[in-house]
Design an enzyme around this catalytic site. Structure first.
Site, PDB file in Angstrom:
ATOM      1  N   CYS A  48     119.095  67.980  67.289  1.00 45.45           N
ATOM      2  CA  CYS A  48     119.532  69.331  66.931  1.00 45.45           C
ATOM      3  C   CYS A  48     120.362  69.924  68.062  1.00 45.45           C
ATOM      4  CB  CYS A  48     118.307  70.199  66.651  1.00 45.45           C
ATOM      5  SG  CYS A  48     118.703  71.898  66.208  1.00 45.45           S
TER       6      CYS A  48
ATOM      7  N   CYS B   9     122.241  73.313  57.957  1.00 43.49           N
ATOM      8  CA  CYS B   9     120.918  73.025  58.522  1.00 43.49           C
ATOM      9  C   CYS B   9     119.983  72.505  57.433  1.00 43.49           C
ATOM     10  CB  CYS B   9     120.340  74.284  59.145  1.00 43.49           C
ATOM     11  SG  CYS B   9     118.844  74.017  60.106  1.00 43.49           S
TER      12      CYS B   9
ATOM     13  N   CYS C 296     121.356  69.648  59.737  1.00 49.90           N
ATOM     14  CA  CYS C 296     122.658  68.973  59.738  1.00 49.90           C
ATOM     15  C   CYS C 296     122.530  67.457  59.652  1.00 49.90           C
ATOM     16  CB  CYS C 296     123.441  69.373  60.985  1.00 49.90           C
ATOM     17  SG  CYS C 296     122.766  68.687  62.519  1.00 49.90           S
TER      18      CYS C 296
ATOM     19  N   CYS D 245     125.574  77.119  66.114  1.00 50.88           N
ATOM     20  CA  CYS D 245     125.943  76.699  67.466  1.00 50.88           C
ATOM     21  C   CYS D 245     127.300  76.012  67.540  1.00 50.88           C
ATOM     22  CB  CYS D 245     124.858  75.775  68.017  1.00 50.88           C
ATOM     23  SG  CYS D 245     123.266  76.611  68.117  1.00 50.88           S
TER      24      CYS D 245
END
Length: 112
Positions: free
Chosen positions: A83, A72, A74, A55
């Site tokens: 998230c 991930c 993160c 993203c």
């Protein structure tokens, strides 16, 4: 864009399911959101060898992978259960913001 291998998709699906259970979060209730994020993570495994958050935009994915902050789960997910992808959410499907610092941009956007 090429579809990631089924092996890497299954690897990431297994990871996110286990991480959600371990972290006390839930996967997004809209399965298509979860699928898109899992595929993005799997694609990054194939591109750079690490499941970078899909993203974000990275001018240099290899350099970002070395920094490790967006792998991930993160740094923000580890520290605050937040998230960006909305992969890991509260049971009601909303973003988990209650652990973010007061001045965090996403706390300003989403509130508590």
């Amino acid at each position: 864009m090429d579809q990631p291998s089924e092996k890497n998709i299954m690897k990431m699906r297994n990871f996110v399911e286990k991480f959600a259970a371990k972290s006390g979060t839930y996967l997004h209730p809209d399965r298509t959101v979860t699928d898109v994020v899992v595929e993005g993570l799997a694609r990054h495994i194939e591109e750079v060898g690490k499941p970078l958050c899909p993203c974000n935009f990275y001018p240099d994915k290899q350099a970002e992978a070395k920094l490790r902050r967006w792998i991930c789960a993160c740094d923000e997910m580890q520290a605050y259960k937040y998230c960006h992808c909305l992969l890991f959410v509260r049971e009601d499907g909303l973003s988990m913001t209650e652990y973010l610092p007061d001045d965090h941009e996403c706390r300003q956007i989403y509130g508590l």
